[in-house]
Each structure stands twice: as C-alpha cells, then as structure tokens.
Design a protein around this motif. Structure first.
Motif, PDB file in Angstrom:
ATOM      1  N   PRO A   1       0.833  -1.203   0.000  1.00  0.00           N
ATOM      2  CA  PRO A   1       0.000   0.000   0.000  1.00  0.00           C
ATOM      3  C   PRO A   1       0.867   1.251   0.000  1.00  0.00           C
ATOM      4  O   PRO A   1       1.479   1.571   1.001  1.00  0.00           O
ATOM      5  CB  PRO A   1      -0.794  -0.136   1.312  1.00  0.00           C
ATOM      6  CG  PRO A   1       0.006  -1.054   2.164  1.00  0.00           C
ATOM      7  CD  PRO A   1       0.892  -1.874   1.297  1.00  0.00           C
TER       8      PRO A   1
ATOM      9  N   ALA B   1      -8.248  -2.029  12.708  1.00  0.00           N
ATOM     10  CA  ALA B   1      -7.524  -3.297  12.785  1.00  0.00           C
ATOM     11  C   ALA B   1      -6.680  -3.342  14.046  1.00  0.00           C
ATOM     12  O   ALA B   1      -6.264  -2.319  14.562  1.00  0.00           O
ATOM     13  CB  ALA B   1      -6.633  -3.436  11.554  1.00  0.00           C
TER      14      ALA B   1
ATOM     15  N   PRO C   1      -3.602  -3.341  16.181  1.00  0.00           N
ATOM     16  CA  PRO C   1      -2.314  -2.729  15.820  1.00  0.00           C
ATOM     17  C   PRO C   1      -1.226  -3.778  15.553  1.00  0.00           C
ATOM     18  O   PRO C   1      -0.387  -3.591  14.681  1.00  0.00           O
ATOM     19  CB  PRO C   1      -1.961  -1.878  17.030  1.00  0.00           C
ATOM     20  CG  PRO C   1      -2.982  -2.126  18.059  1.00  0.00           C
ATOM     21  CD  PRO C   1      -4.115  -2.880  17.464  1.00  0.00           C
ATOM     22  N   GLU C   2      -1.304  -4.879  16.290  1.00  0.00           N
ATOM     23  CA  GLU C   2      -0.265  -5.903  16.104  1.00  0.00           C
ATOM     24  C   GLU C   2      -0.410  -6.565  14.742  1.00  0.00           C
ATOM     25  O   GLU C   2       0.568  -6.771  14.032  1.00  0.00           O
ATOM     26  CB  GLU C   2      -0.351  -6.967  17.204  1.00  0.00           C
ATOM     27  CG  GLU C   2      -0.012  -6.457  18.588  1.00  0.00           C
ATOM     28  CD  GLU C   2      -1.125  -5.614  19.186  1.00  0.00           C
ATOM     29  OE1 GLU C   2      -2.300  -5.901  18.905  1.00  0.00           O
ATOM     30  OE2 GLU C   2      -0.817  -4.656  19.909  1.00  0.00           O
ATOM     31  N   LEU C   3      -1.654  -6.902  14.385  1.00  0.00           N
ATOM     32  CA  LEU C   3      -1.851  -7.561  13.093  1.00  0.00           C
ATOM     33  C   LEU C   3      -1.601  -6.594  11.950  1.00  0.00           C
ATOM     34  O   LEU C   3      -1.077  -6.964  10.900  1.00  0.00           O
ATOM     35  CB  LEU C   3      -3.262  -8.143  13.005  1.00  0.00           C
ATOM     36  CG  LEU C   3      -3.476  -9.369  13.895  1.00  0.00           C
ATOM     37  CD1 LEU C   3      -4.923  -9.821  13.848  1.00  0.00           C
ATOM     38  CD2 LEU C   3      -2.566 -10.507  13.446  1.00  0.00           C
ATOM     39  N   ARG C   4      -1.980  -5.354  12.181  1.00  0.00           N
ATOM     40  CA  ARG C   4      -1.722  -4.337  11.161  1.00  0.00           C
ATOM     41  C   ARG C   4      -0.210  -4.209  10.950  1.00  0.00           C
ATOM     42  O   ARG C   4       0.272  -4.160   9.824  1.00  0.00           O
ATOM     43  CB  ARG C   4      -2.323  -3.020  11.647  1.00  0.00           C
ATOM     44  CG  ARG C   4      -2.160  -1.860  10.727  1.00  0.00           C
ATOM     45  CD  ARG C   4      -3.047  -0.728  11.239  1.00  0.00           C
ATOM     46  NE  ARG C   4      -2.612   0.527  10.668  1.00  0.00           N
ATOM     47  CZ  ARG C   4      -1.817   1.370  11.300  1.00  0.00           C
ATOM     48  NH1 ARG C   4      -1.362   1.082  12.484  1.00  0.00           N
ATOM     49  NH2 ARG C   4      -1.481   2.501  10.733  1.00  0.00           N
TER      50      ARG C   4
ATOM     51  N   ALA D   1       1.927  -6.547  11.552  1.00  0.00           N
ATOM     52  CA  ALA D   1       2.389  -7.783  10.915  1.00  0.00           C
ATOM     53  C   ALA D   1       2.135  -7.731   9.409  1.00  0.00           C
ATOM     54  O   ALA D   1       2.976  -8.148   8.610  1.00  0.00           O
ATOM     55  CB  ALA D   1       1.684  -8.991  11.526  1.00  0.00           C
ATOM     56  N   ALA D   2       0.962  -7.216   9.028  1.00  0.00           N
ATOM     57  CA  ALA D   2       0.649  -7.107   7.592  1.00  0.00           C
ATOM     58  C   ALA D   2       1.645  -6.178   6.910  1.00  0.00           C
ATOM     59  O   ALA D   2       2.122  -6.440   5.803  1.00  0.00           O
ATOM     60  CB  ALA D   2      -0.776  -6.575   7.415  1.00  0.00           C
ATOM     61  N   TRP D   3       1.967  -5.118   7.613  1.00  0.00           N
ATOM     62  CA  TRP D   3       2.944  -4.174   7.063  1.00  0.00           C
ATOM     63  C   TRP D   3       4.316  -4.817   6.952  1.00  0.00           C
ATOM     64  O   TRP D   3       5.004  -4.665   5.944  1.00  0.00           O
ATOM     65  CB  TRP D   3       2.994  -2.933   7.960  1.00  0.00           C
ATOM     66  CG  TRP D   3       4.008  -1.938   7.516  1.00  0.00           C
ATOM     67  CD1 TRP D   3       5.180  -1.621   8.121  1.00  0.00           C
ATOM     68  CD2 TRP D   3       3.948  -1.138   6.341  1.00  0.00           C
ATOM     69  NE1 TRP D   3       5.851  -0.683   7.401  1.00  0.00           N
ATOM     70  CE2 TRP D   3       5.136  -0.358   6.307  1.00  0.00           C
ATOM     71  CE3 TRP D   3       3.017  -1.003   5.303  1.00  0.00           C
ATOM     72  CZ2 TRP D   3       5.393   0.538   5.276  1.00  0.00           C
ATOM     73  CZ3 TRP D   3       3.293  -0.110   4.292  1.00  0.00           C
ATOM     74  CH2 TRP D   3       4.456   0.640   4.291  1.00  0.00           C
ATOM     75  N   ARG D   4       4.703  -5.580   7.993  1.00  0.00           N
ATOM     76  CA  ARG D   4       6.007  -6.250   7.946  1.00  0.00           C
ATOM     77  C   ARG D   4       6.047  -7.262   6.816  1.00  0.00           C
ATOM     78  O   ARG D   4       7.076  -7.451   6.176  1.00  0.00           O
ATOM     79  CB  ARG D   4       6.292  -6.959   9.286  1.00  0.00           C
ATOM     80  CG  ARG D   4       6.553  -6.020  10.442  1.00  0.00           C
ATOM     81  CD  ARG D   4       7.269  -6.731  11.597  1.00  0.00           C
ATOM     82  NE  ARG D   4       6.565  -7.877  12.109  1.00  0.00           N
ATOM     83  CZ  ARG D   4       5.577  -7.829  13.007  1.00  0.00           C
ATOM     84  NH1 ARG D   4       5.189  -6.670  13.484  1.00  0.00           N
ATOM     85  NH2 ARG D   4       5.000  -8.936  13.436  1.00  0.00           N
ATOM     86  N   LEU D   5       4.898  -7.887   6.554  1.00  0.00           N
ATOM     87  CA  LEU D   5       4.853  -8.860   5.460  1.00  0.00           C
ATOM     88  C   LEU D   5       5.121  -8.167   4.121  1.00  0.00           C
ATOM     89  O   LEU D   5       5.872  -8.668   3.285  1.00  0.00           O
ATOM     90  CB  LEU D   5       3.496  -9.560   5.447  1.00  0.00           C
ATOM     91  CG  LEU D   5       3.291 -10.571   4.321  1.00  0.00           C
ATOM     92  CD1 LEU D   5       4.309 -11.696   4.421  1.00  0.00           C
ATOM     93  CD2 LEU D   5       1.888 -11.145   4.370  1.00  0.00           C
ATOM     94  N   HIS D   6       4.517  -7.014   3.929  1.00  0.00           N
ATOM     95  CA  HIS D   6       4.772  -6.273   2.684  1.00  0.00           C
ATOM     96  C   HIS D   6       6.257  -5.904   2.580  1.00  0.00           C
ATOM     97  O   HIS D   6       6.853  -5.958   1.507  1.00  0.00           O
ATOM     98  CB  HIS D   6       3.917  -5.011   2.624  1.00  0.00           C
ATOM     99  CG  HIS D   6       2.515  -5.272   2.157  1.00  0.00           C
ATOM    100  ND1 HIS D   6       2.237  -5.818   0.931  1.00  0.00           N
ATOM    101  CD2 HIS D   6       1.317  -5.088   2.761  1.00  0.00           C
ATOM    102  CE1 HIS D   6       0.921  -5.935   0.784  1.00  0.00           C
ATOM    103  NE2 HIS D   6       0.345  -5.514   1.886  1.00  0.00           N
TER     104      HIS D   6
ATOM    105  N   LEU E   1       4.524 -14.314  14.251  1.00  0.00           N
ATOM    106  CA  LEU E   1       3.344 -14.266  13.387  1.00  0.00           C
ATOM    107  C   LEU E   1       3.701 -14.571  11.942  1.00  0.00           C
ATOM    108  O   LEU E   1       3.084 -15.408  11.283  1.00  0.00           O
ATOM    109  CB  LEU E   1       2.704 -12.873  13.477  1.00  0.00           C
ATOM    110  CG  LEU E   1       1.713 -12.674  14.615  1.00  0.00           C
ATOM    111  CD1 LEU E   1       1.262 -11.230  14.657  1.00  0.00           C
ATOM    112  CD2 LEU E   1       0.514 -13.591  14.424  1.00  0.00           C
ATOM    113  N   LEU E   2       4.724 -13.882  11.450  1.00  0.00           N
ATOM    114  CA  LEU E   2       5.091 -14.069  10.049  1.00  0.00           C
ATOM    115  C   LEU E   2       5.712 -15.439   9.823  1.00  0.00           C
ATOM    116  O   LEU E   2       5.515 -16.055   8.774  1.00  0.00           O
ATOM    117  CB  LEU E   2       6.048 -12.968   9.586  1.00  0.00           C
ATOM    118  CG  LEU E   2       5.448 -11.563   9.537  1.00  0.00           C
ATOM    119  CD1 LEU E   2       6.367 -10.617   8.784  1.00  0.00           C
ATOM    120  CD2 LEU E   2       4.085 -11.563   8.884  1.00  0.00           C
TER     121      LEU E   2
ATOM    122  N   TRP F   1       2.998 -17.763   9.560  1.00  0.00           N
ATOM    123  CA  TRP F   1       2.346 -17.579   8.260  1.00  0.00           C
ATOM    124  C   TRP F   1       3.143 -18.284   7.166  1.00  0.00           C
ATOM    125  O   TRP F   1       2.594 -19.026   6.359  1.00  0.00           O
ATOM    126  CB  TRP F   1       2.238 -16.076   7.944  1.00  0.00           C
ATOM    127  CG  TRP F   1       1.637 -15.778   6.608  1.00  0.00           C
ATOM    128  CD1 TRP F   1       0.303 -15.737   6.297  1.00  0.00           C
ATOM    129  CD2 TRP F   1       2.340 -15.499   5.390  1.00  0.00           C
ATOM    130  NE1 TRP F   1       0.144 -15.445   4.973  1.00  0.00           N
ATOM    131  CE2 TRP F   1       1.364 -15.295   4.394  1.00  0.00           C
ATOM    132  CE3 TRP F   1       3.678 -15.407   5.047  1.00  0.00           C
ATOM    133  CZ2 TRP F   1       1.701 -14.996   3.073  1.00  0.00           C
ATOM    134  CZ3 TRP F   1       4.022 -15.105   3.733  1.00  0.00           C
ATOM    135  CH2 TRP F   1       3.041 -14.906   2.762  1.00  0.00           C
TER     136      TRP F   1
END
Lengths: 198, 401
Positions: A45, A116, A118-121, A123-128, A186-187, A190
């Motif tokens: 994003p 969302a 904050p932790e999952l948000r 994590a999603a950012w770290r994934l990107h 988390l990642l 995943w």
C-alpha cells in the motif's frame, strides 16, 4: 469449466474493443477494485498505487483490441495486464534506487486501518516489507498465490510463465520468507503455513 | 494449500488492503475514471514526461549519467557523539560498554574492556576489527551493504542482522551468536560457514605445526584425542551440557521446532530449564514457542531472567516475553511492561529502539495517552533518526526540528 458469457457481455466487449467511452467506463467500474487489490498485493500500500492502477487501465484499453478470448475471460486477461504493469513499475523502481531517485514508500503509521488490531496491522505491514526484498518475479508469484489465492495454473497464466517456473519461484520465496521471519512469530507461522510447491 | 484457516496474517493483509482501498483510493476513483475517459490514453508516469521529456532528454541523460557514476557519500561513525575516523583504535572502559553509531543507522555496542578499530568506512558499510573483547552489532539492511567484523584470522560478513561476537585474543578463540538475519564467517578451516538465526559458532584458531616436530600428519587424517591437546583446528559446537540427551538441540538448530520440543520433553523440561546456559535457554524458548507451547516458553524465559539477570540474554528474554504477550496473549499491558523492561535494561542495545517504539505504540493503542506521550518524548530524544520518530511526534513526543 468455461462458462459461456451472456450475449450482452459479448456486445459490451465489442464496444470496449471499439473504444466507446461508455464501454470503457463500465469496464473501469466493474474491474477497478480488482485491479487496485492486485496492485496493492503486488507492491504494497503506497502512494504510487493510484498511478499504477491508472497505467493498468491505459494498457488494457490500448491492448484490448488484440484480446481474442470471450467476455468471461476478460478478468483473467486483465489480471495478466496488471501483473505486467506492476512488474514494469517495480523494475523501474529498482533502477531509480540505483540512481538515487527513489522515494521511500509510505510508513506504517501513515496507513489507514484504524479498526484493525495494531499488532496484526503491523504484521501485515512487515509482510509487505519482507516480500519487497524478494526478486520482482518471486514477489509477484507470492502475491498472486498467497495473497490473491490463485491456483498455480492461474499464477502461471498471469505471469506468462510455465508451471515449473512458478513452483520454483514460490519454493525459493517461501524458503527466504521462512528464513527472514524466523524471529517474528506471526510471520514465521504464516510462512510455515504456506504450501510447499514441490 | 493456502495459508491455514487459523492464520491471522492473511486476513490482516486483506483488511489492510480493503482499508487502503476504502479510505485512500475510493475517494479518487471518480477523478481517475474521468481522467481515463477524457484524455488520450498514455501511462501516468509517461504522459507528461513525453511532453517535456523529449526536449530535455539529452540533459536528463547527462544528469543521470553523472548521478549514476558519482559514488554515494561514505558513512560516518561516531562514538558517543565524537566522530570516529578510520584507523582509530577504541578501548572501552573496564566497567561499561560504549556505543558506536553509523550515519545510516547501524549501531555496534562495544562490550566493557574491549578493543576495536575501524579499518574501513565507505558508502557500503564498514570493517571493524575486534582485537579483544566482545561486541553486539545491529546492522541495518540496505540494497547493497558490505559490513565485516574481523577478529584474528576470522571475518564475519554481514548483510542486515543482529549478532554478537566475542574474541579472546589469548586463547585465539572466536564466538559468534546470530540473533536474527544471516551472516557468513570466514577463516581458517571454515570455508564461509553460514549461520542462521539462533545459531552459535565457536572456533579456535588452529596452531601452526612446529617446524621440527617430525613428519606432519595429512590434514584430513583423524587424530586421536589427546588430553590438553590445545586448540582444535575445526569449528566446535559449544561444550555439551551434562544432560544425556541433547538431540533436542540438534533438532532446534535445524528449525524442527515440534520435534525439538518433543525431544526436550523426554529429557525433562524442568531439568533443562534449570541447567541449560543462557544461550541454550533462548534456543529452548524458540523450540517451545514455535513448537506451540507458549506457557513453557514463558516459564523458560522467566527462569532465564531469574538465573541470568544482568546478562544480555536476560534483556533479550524480556523482549521475547513482550512479543509473546502481544502476539499470542493479546495482553497489551504486560507486553508494554516487558518491552519497557527490555529498553530500560539496555537503552543502547540492539533491541532498544524497537522495544521503546513497541511500548509507546501499545500504550497509545490502549488509550493511555499520558504514558504514550511520555514514551514518545523519550523516543524522540534517544532516537531522533529512528524509524518511528514521526509516530512519536504525532503522539506528543516533540515537534520536528
């Protein structure tokens, strides 16, 4: 299974090929969210997403005349166009990095996702950020397979690659993501849950 | 197979994507549609450039060629605020560590009573020689980096990672523990040994054979063990603990977490928790954590902190306890407290910046605006160039300079 499109869809496709504004508008309305999602999954994003979405539609309008499928296949064809445009953008970005003309992508804090966790948000950012370190083709394969949820054959079609190449890219990407995320529970979880495309 | 149904990350990515579409892209869709339908189609990135770019193509090409060929500026280093030139030898006091910081964000904590020198400093990184003592490096990953830590005849090649190095010049012995990332260690008999996260390498420099010691043995010929035989010519694993079964450790080092956990249980988790050294306790924690036994991971980490208080591993344990509290138990208060502990125990350590940022964010997310602002102010003061400084300022941590 291939569904036969209704006659009005075929007529719309013909109008789209002729470049009629109304047909182009309808095509945009029908597919803009799909294209946005593909672009976000492919490059994260970032502010450039809007420009890349624009370029996907420009490329689609320009090449739809040579599209030989029927209306039911138009979505899959557009996906291939989007992948090519994103790939081109990511490669150009690497060149810009080399000559020092690259700007940092948006920071996590600038992203809207107020509800969302904050932790999952994060994590999603770290994934990107993790996938951004992969080679461009591997990154696109990961986004199509694991974020878009496409079948391997669909990934192969969208990336204009062989099935074996897609599997190889996914295997390589999975190994790297596993390594890079080893201290991120988390990642790492995943990445371990991803299919081993042997 | 797609990610598992109970995987929380994929839905989070979906959520982030949807939010981005709804709040950032949706408001501009109508304008984008009008733009696409009312103008001649040309790629956004190329449209205006074709208009002006053709006329300026020659100039741009010249500028780009200059930019592309001009080397980027070299990094700078400073030791607690004092610029450190190449060649400078640094000897830290016997009672405290010192922080060597680089302009692109990399930091190296030099242990007490250590001796190092900066041998190279350029745009891609630096080479640091550790003559004696220990250091802990937190190297920022970039597209093109070249960082090295040299100790005796050994070289640790680094990309982006956190690791610790000890060099005992008297014993000519090297010890490397990789916290995260990837390093390659080169040196006598190593041939570029790659280390993964959590791995430890101990190696002692081989001793040259005496000139008149008689016929030399072939290099690969196995030698009978001799008491006090001196340094080993090959990398050796850390000395085994006096527990019969160390197979869990092998499995853990191969990242077979569930298997490692099962083997550890056979050996008795309580006994392991009380007898393993700090390094192995962290490895044991990983096995428990990634093997699915969070409660065991927590009790091992708490035991580590009780038994090895004051050590760097205890601080790392506090950080991991914070991660478990937030990621697996969703206990924001406890998580914040652990991150703050990790930060307070080693405010110049490799986990300090991230720990403080996490504590700050957790306080903000649970609505504790006062503590969040206070931590934000601390963040901007300690990490004015940190990656979360914008967020810290938004939380009341001071205005941008």
């Amino acid at each position: 299974m291939h569904l036969v499109p209704p006659p009005e869809a075929s007529a719309s496709l013909e109008r789209l090929k002729r470049g009629e504004p109304a047909a182009r508008g309808a095509f945009f309305d029908q597919h803009v969210q799909l294209v946005e999602r593909l672009v976000i999954h492919g490059m994260g994003p970032r502010p450039e997403v809007r420009d890349v979405v624009h370029d996907v539609f420009v490329a689609a309008y320009g090449s739809v005349r040579s599209f030989r499928g029927d209306a039911a296949q138009l979505g899959g064809w557009l996906r291939g166009v989007a992948v090519r445009v994103v790939r081109k953008h990511l490669r150009r970005e690497r060149v810009r990095k080399l000559v020092g003309l690259w700007t940092e992508p948006a920071q996590e804090d600038e992203l809207p996702s107020p509800e969302a966790s904050p932790e999952l948000r994060a994590a999603a950012w770290r994934l990107h950020r993790l996938t951004a370190q992969l080679p461009v083709d591997d990154r696109l394969a990961v986004s199509l397979r694991y974020l878009e949820g496409l079948e391997l054959t669909e990934v192969a079609e969208a990336t204009q690659s062989s099935l074996a190449t897609v599997k190889r890219r996914l295997r390589r990407a999975r190994a790297r993501l596993l390594e890079w995320s080893s201290h991120d529970v988390l990642l790492c979880s995943w990445a371990e849950g991803l299919a081993d495309e042997a | 197979m797609k990610p598992r149904h109970d995987d929380p990350v994929t839905p989070a990515v979906e959520r982030l994507t949807r939010d981005y579409q709804d709040t950032v892209l949706a408001p501009g869709r109508a304008a984008l549609r009008r733009e696409l339908l009312s103008h001649a189609s040309a790629p956004s990135t190329a449209r205006w450039r074709w208009a002006v770019g053709l006329a300026l193509a020659g100039c741009v090409a010249a500028v780009v060629s200059v930019v592309a060929t001009r080397p980027p500026p070299p990094l700078t280093a400073n030791l607690e605020g004092v610029t450190t030139p190449v060649g400078e030898r640094i000897a830290t006091p016997a009672d405290r560590s010192m922080q060597l910081r680089f302009s692109e964000g990399t930091s190296i904590e030099l242990g007490a009573a250590s001796s190092v020198a900066l041998e190279r400093l350029d745009a891609d990184g630096a080479s640091v020689r550790l003559s004696n003592g220990q250091l802990e490096a937190h190297v920022v990953h970039r597209e093109k980096t070249r960082w090295e830590v040299r100790a005796g005849p050994y070289v640790v090649h680094v990309t982006g990672t956190v690791f610790r190095v000890r060099w005992d010049d008297t014993r000519r012995s090297l010890w490397v523990r990789l916290v995260q990332g990837h390093v390659v260690v080169d040196g006598p008999n190593l041939d570029g040994r790659a280390l993964g996260a959590g791995e430890v390498l101990e190696v002692t420099e081989p001793v040259a054979a005496p000139v008149d010691s008689g016929a030399a043995l072939p290099i690969d010929e196995p030698q009978a063990p001799v008491a006090d035989a001196g340094p080993s010519p090959r990398p050796v694993l850390p000395a085994r603990h006096a527990i019969d079964d160390t197979s869990w450790e092998k499995a853990a080092r191969q990242r077979q977490w569930s298997h490692a956990l099962a083997l550890a249980r056979q050996g008795g988790t309580t006994r392991l928790t009380e007898k393993l050294d700090a390094e192995r306790l962290l490895l044991f924690t990983d096995a428990a954590r990634f093997g699915g036994d969070t409660d065991l991971a927590v009790s091992v980490l708490e035991a580590l902190r009780r038994r090895f208080g004051g050590h760097a591993e205890a601080t790392e344990a506090a950080y991991v306890l914070g991660r478990i509290a937030v990621d697996q138990r969703h206990d924001l208060v406890r998580a914040s407290a652990w991150f703050l502990t990790a930060y307070r125990e080693a405010p110049s350590g490799p986990l300090a910046e991230e720990s403080l940022a996490r504590a700050m964010e957790l306080e903000a997310s649970r609505g504790a605006t006062g503590p969040a602002a206070s931590l934000a102010a601390e963040y901007t003061a300690h990490f004015p160039l940190g990656p979360h400084v914008a967020r810290a300022r938004a939380l009341g941590g001071g205005a941008p300079k």
